[in-house]
Every structure is written in C-alpha cells, then in structure tokens.
Design a protein around this motif. Sequence first.
Motif, short mmCIF file in Angstrom:
data_model
loop_
_atom_site.label_atom_id
_atom_site.label_comp_id
_atom_site.label_asym_id
_atom_site.label_seq_id
_atom_site.Cartn_x
_atom_site.Cartn_y
_atom_site.Cartn_z
N UNK A 78 45.74 56.72 21.46
CA UNK A 78 46.09 56.63 23.01
C UNK A 78 44.88 56.62 23.73
N UNK A 79 43.76 57.12 23.62
CA UNK A 79 42.60 56.75 24.35
C UNK A 79 42.22 55.25 24.21
N UNK A 80 42.25 54.59 23.13
CA UNK A 80 42.11 53.20 23.13
C UNK A 80 43.01 52.44 23.83
N UNK A 81 44.25 52.81 23.73
CA UNK A 81 45.36 51.95 24.54
C UNK A 81 45.28 52.12 25.74
N UNK A 82 44.72 53.24 26.48
CA UNK A 82 44.48 53.40 27.86
C UNK A 82 43.27 52.38 28.27
N UNK A 83 42.36 52.59 27.44
CA UNK A 83 41.12 51.59 27.71
C UNK A 83 41.15 50.28 27.76
N UNK A 84 42.15 49.75 26.70
CA UNK A 84 42.72 48.46 26.90
C UNK A 84 43.33 48.13 27.88
N UNK A 85 44.32 48.67 28.23
CA UNK A 85 45.25 48.74 29.41
C UNK A 85 44.38 48.43 30.86
N UNK A 86 43.34 49.60 31.14
CA UNK A 86 42.69 49.40 31.99
C UNK A 86 41.53 48.33 32.20
N UNK A 87 40.95 47.99 31.10
CA UNK A 87 40.02 46.66 30.93
C UNK A 87 40.78 45.71 31.39
N UNK A 88 42.20 45.28 30.63
CA UNK A 88 42.83 44.18 30.99
C UNK A 88 42.97 44.19 32.67
N UNK A 89 43.77 45.00 33.27
CA UNK A 89 43.63 45.35 34.58
C UNK A 89 42.47 44.96 35.53
N UNK B 231 34.04 56.22 21.80
CA UNK B 231 35.21 56.92 21.14
C UNK B 231 35.20 58.00 20.37
N UNK B 232 35.69 59.21 20.69
CA UNK B 232 35.47 60.20 19.96
C UNK B 232 36.80 61.42 19.97
N UNK B 233 37.15 61.77 18.93
CA UNK B 233 38.12 62.78 18.84
C UNK B 233 37.66 63.93 17.94
N UNK B 234 37.73 65.22 18.47
CA UNK B 234 37.31 66.31 17.93
C UNK B 234 37.87 66.38 16.54
N UNK B 235 37.01 66.74 15.24
CA UNK B 235 37.47 66.36 14.09
C UNK B 235 38.80 67.17 13.43
N UNK B 236 38.88 68.47 13.96
CA UNK B 236 39.92 69.34 13.51
C UNK B 236 41.36 68.63 14.35
N UNK B 237 41.20 67.77 15.01
CA UNK B 237 42.42 67.17 15.84
C UNK B 237 42.41 65.72 15.45
N UNK B 238 41.99 65.16 14.59
CA UNK B 238 42.26 63.77 14.19
C UNK B 238 43.39 63.62 13.61
N UNK B 239 44.00 62.52 13.59
CA UNK B 239 45.41 62.15 13.03
C UNK B 239 46.43 62.62 13.79
N UNK B 240 46.14 63.06 14.89
CA UNK B 240 47.59 63.24 15.82
C UNK B 240 47.57 61.97 16.83
N UNK B 241 46.78 61.06 16.67
CA UNK B 241 47.28 59.86 17.79
C UNK B 241 46.42 60.06 19.00
#
Length: 174
Positions: A102-113, A88-98
């Motif tokens: 969003x990446x985590x939610x997509x991973x969770x959805x795909x993993x459940x599938x 899991x990674x987000x560029x430091x200057x772009x953190x706090x934008x969700x």
Amino acid sequence: MSDDLRIKIIDDPFDDPDAGMVLRRVDTENAATYGAADQEPVGKSDFTRPAGLFLLGYDPDGSPVASGAYRLRTDTRPGGVDAEIKRMYVEPDLRGRGYGKRILAELERAAADAGATRAILETGTRSVAAFALYQREGYELIPLFSDAYADSSTNRALGKFLDTADNASGAAGE
C-alpha cells in the motif's frame, strides 16, 4: 489487512518525531542485515514536495508502523524523470498484511502525479521479502545507479515504468 493502515504525508521527516523513530528502525534493521545503515546520503529537501515525498503508515492504535519515500531524479537515465524509492519499512510483526504494498502504491501514484515516468529502487539480496514484493509489483532488474553501493555484491537495482499518460510501453531498464 492494509485497509486499517492510515497513511500520512510527513513534510519534514527529519524533524518529525514519529518519522524519526521509524527511520531509526530502518537504520537498525539495515545494520543488522547488512552491517551498516543506508550508506546513500539524503538531504532534508530530498523527501520534501515537490522534489520528493515521505509517507508514514499508522496502525489503528495510532502507532507509526510503516514508511516509504521517494525523491525525483533526472541523473539516472537520459531525458527521463525517475522517482527513487527510499526508506521502505514495515514493522516486522506486521509484515504480510499488505502495508508495504500500500505504501509503495501510494508512492508510485504520487510520483507519477509529480512527473516521474519510472520508479527505481535499490535493495539487497538479503531482503528476500522486500525483493519478492517489488517483483510482484512489476519491478525488474536494471543497471545499478548508486555510487554508494556500486561495489556491493548484495545490491540489486530495480525499476518499473509508472502508469502515466505520457509513458509509452518499454522495459524498465531503458
């Protein structure tokens, strides 16, 4: 906002130039924060469907700025299939934008599938923002599961049951 993040599945992150660039940033940040890059070995097939998945997030200009992956595991609890969240990674200057959420939610959805009933991950106590994100998203402390970090005083393992039709309610550490 996270709506401007375009997410792409990367079938072979070890050969993809954009994924390689982001993975080097992950290792650089981990080394700066903890004194070493991620110590847990991963193989080429770990993040390849159907056993895993690697996602890259691109900003509106087409630059890779976020990542996340999972690999399915059956060795972390008896009779269960877990998706271990990695990279899991987000560029430091772009953190706090969700973007991480969003990446985590997509991973969770795909993993459940893919059949996982629980997501698990390890993070360090020095990654305060990441730890807070995981807690906000419903992750709870669970017993450590990685040999690579078993002796680390800064390592924390977290888990969350995924929304699946087969998943009964229960604590993430069970």
